[in-house]
Write a protein that holds these residues in place. Structure first.
Motif, PDB file in Angstrom:
ATOM      1  N   VAL A   1     -55.853  59.092 115.724  1.00  0.00           N
ATOM      2  CA  VAL A   1     -55.898  58.085 114.662  1.00  0.00           C
ATOM      3  C   VAL A   1     -55.851  56.665 115.222  1.00  0.00           C
ATOM      4  N   TYR A   2     -55.002  56.446 116.221  1.00  0.00           N
ATOM      5  CA  TYR A   2     -54.749  55.061 116.632  1.00  0.00           C
ATOM      6  C   TYR A   2     -55.365  54.649 117.972  1.00  0.00           C
TER       7      TYR A   2
ATOM      8  N   PHE B   1     -69.004  47.873 114.180  1.00  0.00           N
ATOM      9  CA  PHE B   1     -69.833  48.960 114.732  1.00  0.00           C
ATOM     10  C   PHE B   1     -70.586  49.670 113.608  1.00  0.00           C
ATOM     11  N   HIS B   2     -69.907  49.889 112.482  1.00  0.00           N
ATOM     12  CA  HIS B   2     -70.528  50.601 111.371  1.00  0.00           C
ATOM     13  C   HIS B   2     -71.730  49.837 110.831  1.00  0.00           C
TER      14      HIS B   2
ATOM     15  N   ARG C   1     -58.817  55.538 119.152  1.00  0.00           N
ATOM     16  CA  ARG C   1     -60.184  56.039 119.298  1.00  0.00           C
ATOM     17  C   ARG C   1     -61.029  55.189 120.227  1.00  0.00           C
ATOM     18  N   ARG C   2     -60.561  53.959 120.515  1.00  0.00           N
ATOM     19  CA  ARG C   2     -61.350  53.092 121.401  1.00  0.00           C
ATOM     20  C   ARG C   2     -60.493  52.597 122.568  1.00  0.00           C
TER      21      ARG C   2
ATOM     22  N   LEU D   1     -56.304  56.841 106.819  1.00  0.00           N
ATOM     23  CA  LEU D   1     -54.938  57.117 107.287  1.00  0.00           C
ATOM     24  C   LEU D   1     -54.142  55.837 107.532  1.00  0.00           C
ATOM     25  N   TYR D   2     -54.779  54.807 108.121  1.00  0.00           N
ATOM     26  CA  TYR D   2     -54.064  53.529 108.293  1.00  0.00           C
ATOM     27  C   TYR D   2     -53.551  53.054 106.935  1.00  0.00           C
TER      28      TYR D   2
ATOM     29  N   MET E   1     -38.042  56.909 102.773  1.00  0.00           N
ATOM     30  CA  MET E   1     -38.251  55.942 101.677  1.00  0.00           C
ATOM     31  C   MET E   1     -39.004  56.607 100.517  1.00  0.00           C
TER      32      MET E   1
ATOM     33  N   GLY F   1     -59.959  57.740 109.758  1.00  0.00           N
ATOM     34  CA  GLY F   1     -58.879  56.965 110.377  1.00  0.00           C
ATOM     35  C   GLY F   1     -58.462  55.792 109.507  1.00  0.00           C
ATOM     36  N   HIS F   2     -59.446  55.101 108.930  1.00  0.00           N
ATOM     37  CA  HIS F   2     -59.127  53.957 108.061  1.00  0.00           C
ATOM     38  C   HIS F   2     -58.323  54.402 106.851  1.00  0.00           C
TER      39      HIS F   2
ATOM     40  N   GLU G   1     -44.340  67.720 102.047  1.00  0.00           N
ATOM     41  CA  GLU G   1     -45.119  66.995 103.046  1.00  0.00           C
ATOM     42  C   GLU G   1     -44.666  67.329 104.451  1.00  0.00           C
TER      43      GLU G   1
ATOM     44  N   GLN H   1     -65.547  59.695 111.468  1.00  0.00           N
ATOM     45  CA  GLN H   1     -64.175  59.847 111.955  1.00  0.00           C
ATOM     46  C   GLN H   1     -63.401  58.535 111.764  1.00  0.00           C
ATOM     47  N   ASP H   2     -64.078  57.411 111.999  1.00  0.00           N
ATOM     48  CA  ASP H   2     -63.456  56.108 111.751  1.00  0.00           C
ATOM     49  C   ASP H   2     -63.013  55.981 110.302  1.00  0.00           C
TER      50      ASP H   2
ATOM     51  N   ARG I   1     -56.929  45.910 111.855  1.00  0.00           N
ATOM     52  CA  ARG I   1     -57.355  47.054 112.669  1.00  0.00           C
ATOM     53  C   ARG I   1     -58.701  47.594 112.161  1.00  0.00           C
TER      54      ARG I   1
ATOM     55  N   SER J   1     -50.799  55.196 105.287  1.00  0.00           N
ATOM     56  CA  SER J   1     -49.556  54.918 105.995  1.00  0.00           C
ATOM     57  C   SER J   1     -48.966  53.567 105.546  1.00  0.00           C
TER      58      SER J   1
ATOM     59  N   GLU K   1     -63.086  47.650 113.694  1.00  0.00           N
ATOM     60  CA  GLU K   1     -63.926  48.838 113.860  1.00  0.00           C
ATOM     61  C   GLU K   1     -65.174  48.821 112.967  1.00  0.00           C
TER      62      GLU K   1
ATOM     63  N   GLU L   1     -47.523  53.914 102.004  1.00  0.00           N
ATOM     64  CA  GLU L   1     -46.251  54.652 101.953  1.00  0.00           C
ATOM     65  C   GLU L   1     -45.052  53.738 102.183  1.00  0.00           C
ATOM     66  N   THR L   2     -45.255  52.611 102.873  1.00  0.00           N
ATOM     67  CA  THR L   2     -44.134  51.691 103.096  1.00  0.00           C
ATOM     68  C   THR L   2     -43.645  51.078 101.788  1.00  0.00           C
TER      69      THR L   2
ATOM     70  N   SER M   1     -47.963  54.827 110.946  1.00  0.00           N
ATOM     71  CA  SER M   1     -47.261  56.101 110.887  1.00  0.00           C
ATOM     72  C   SER M   1     -48.251  57.220 110.601  1.00  0.00           C
TER      73      SER M   1
ATOM     74  N   ARG N   1     -47.227  60.367 100.237  1.00  0.00           N
ATOM     75  CA  ARG N   1     -48.622  60.738 100.465  1.00  0.00           C
ATOM     76  C   ARG N   1     -49.071  61.761  99.411  1.00  0.00           C
TER      77      ARG N   1
ATOM     78  N   HIS O   1     -48.297  61.782 109.336  1.00  0.00           N
ATOM     79  CA  HIS O   1     -47.568  63.013 109.053  1.00  0.00           C
ATOM     80  C   HIS O   1     -47.984  64.087 110.039  1.00  0.00           C
TER      81      HIS O   1
END
Lengths: 98, 319
Positions: free
Chosen positions: A45-46, B165-166, A48-49, B85-86, A1, B82-83, A8, B78-79, B158, B89, B162, B92-93, A29, B98, A31
């Motif tokens: 990433v998905y 905790f922060h 961690r807990r 990256l969520y 898309m 991760g956030h 990338e 690290q969280d 999501r 992502s 998390e 990008e939809t 998703s 990116r 990369h």
């Protein structure tokens, strides 16, 4: 898309089974250079807990999706088959729960 | 009006009706171009904020007062990654890559939350960031969990799971310091003094001056106004400060029995504008660190990709 993805790393879709007995569910998703690295990154990433016991990664370009514009005609064959639903059949109360 | 205009108007009306009926919009659904652009801007800036947000905290990783605090801070940072990256992502939809988003951040075209352009001067700042900055972020993000765009709402859910905790780890740092030695208490107060107002700025301009708010509310991208969210945050935070026995640096802060809310003073909007424009204390440093991290990681990405291709071609040869 994406418009310009030549520089990338490939995009992978991530699916996670949160515990045995449940389906894998799409979570997002990421990369990655290859499938193996995608799995490792998906874990970081998905999950961690402890959100998962199993991960699937699929290259986004390998997913074939239906398009919302065809929604009407695509699902139309099932629209006129009301007899596929249990409520189509009228049964007397005496029969009890069926 | 030609037929394409008419068609567009119909599509827009159907879209608005769908949004009004609380139906979520998914990536492949038709959406007004402006809706797409607004989301790309807001979501990518949100992602950038998570990523740049790692930098002020990273400043204290090597100087955390104990191994326990250090491991907790690492997990929090690290969280945040991760956030980011969520959110990348999810963005990008909408059809932006990116690389394009990174390019916009690195060139300064895209903004990130200006709170991260303030320096972290003492250890209590890490407590204040968790308590106040993450607290404000949670207030914003809870409202966004019901955003009309499906992937954004799901990423927010999501993230909210998390964030708690922060905030709690931050408040615990503040509690420890506020109950510590006189010097530690002063550090905690100093951190609160410096972070309070920038935190209130995180909610954005007053409703009357917020250009994009009305349309975003109509599209249910935004569910509550800037001022409402800011008030919510103040009401929740004042008792927490009282419990710490620390003073919020605002002479006008006072409970209003009639409104059942706290009244508070006016934000220094000149400072807000200056930091947004790039003239905060750490703007240049943050962006530079971000660009260096990205460029510095290029050889790793290149090597990983080359290795993947080599493996692929070996497999093809063997077959």
């Amino acid at each position: 898309m994406s418009k310009e993805t030549t520089n990338e790393l490939p995009l992978y879709e991530v699916f996670i089974r949160s515990k045995n007995g449940l389906d894998h569910k799409h979570v997002g998703s990421l990369h990655a250079a290859d499938a193996e690295m995608a799995l490792t990154a998906a874990r970081d990433v998905y999950t961690r807990r402890s959100e998962g016991v199993s991960i699937w990664v699929v290259k986004s370009t390998d997913i074939v999706a239906s398009s919302p514009e065809d929604r009407g005609s695509f699902y139309e064959p099932s629209d006129d088959k009301l007899y596929r639903h249990p409520t189509f059949f009228d049964l007397p109360d005496e029969v009890g729960h069926m | 009006m030609d037929s394409s205009d008419w068609e567009l108007e119909e599509l827009e009306a159907a879209f608005q009706e769908k949004v009004g009926a609380e139906k979520r919009i998914e990536p492949k659904d038709w959406m007004p171009d402006k809706y797409r652009q607004t989301l790309i801007r807001q979501m990518s800036q949100h992602a950038h904020s998570e990523v740049v947000g790692m930098l002020p905290e990273g400043n204290w990783l090597t100087r955390a007062p104990s191994l326990k605090r250090k491991t907790i801070l690492m997990a929090k940072i690290q969280d945040e990654g991760g956030h980011g990256l969520y959110l990348y992502s999810a963005t990008e939809t909408l059809g932006i890559s990116r690389d394009e988003m990174f390019e916009q951040l690195h060139s300064g075209k895209a903004k990130y939350s200006s709170i991260f352009n303030y320096p972290t001067l003492n250890w209590a700042d890490i407590g204040a960031i968790g308590w106040l900055v993450d607290g404000a972020a949670i207030t914003n993000q809870i409202a966004l969990c019901r955003c009309s765009y499906g992937p954004y709402a799901r990423a927010m859910i999501r993230i909210c799971k998390e964030e708690s905790f922060h905030q709690r780890q931050g408040y615990e740092i503040m509690m420890t310091m506020a109950q510590g030695t006189e010097e530690q208490r002063e550090m905690a107060q100093d951190a609160l003094n410096r972070w309070w107002w920038p935190t209130l700025m995180m909610f954005g301009p007053n409703d009357a001056n917020s250009a994009n708010s009305a349309q975003s509310m109509k599209w249910k991208i935004k569910r509550q106004s800037n001022d409402d969210l800011r008030q919510k945050f103040v009401d929740a935070t004042v008792p927490q400060a009282e419990f710490l026995n620390l003073r919020i640096p605002d002479d006008k802060l006072k409970w209003n029995e009639e409104r059942k809310h706290y009244d508070f003073g006016e934000i220094d909007w000149e400072e807000f504008k200056a930091v947004v424009k790039g003239n905060g204390l750490c703007n240049r440093e943050r962006l530079q660190a971000r660009v260096e991290a990205h460029d510095g990681g290029k050889w790793v990405r290149d090597a990983a990709l080359a290795y993947a291709r080599k493996k692929e071609s070996r497999k093809a040869k063997a077959a």
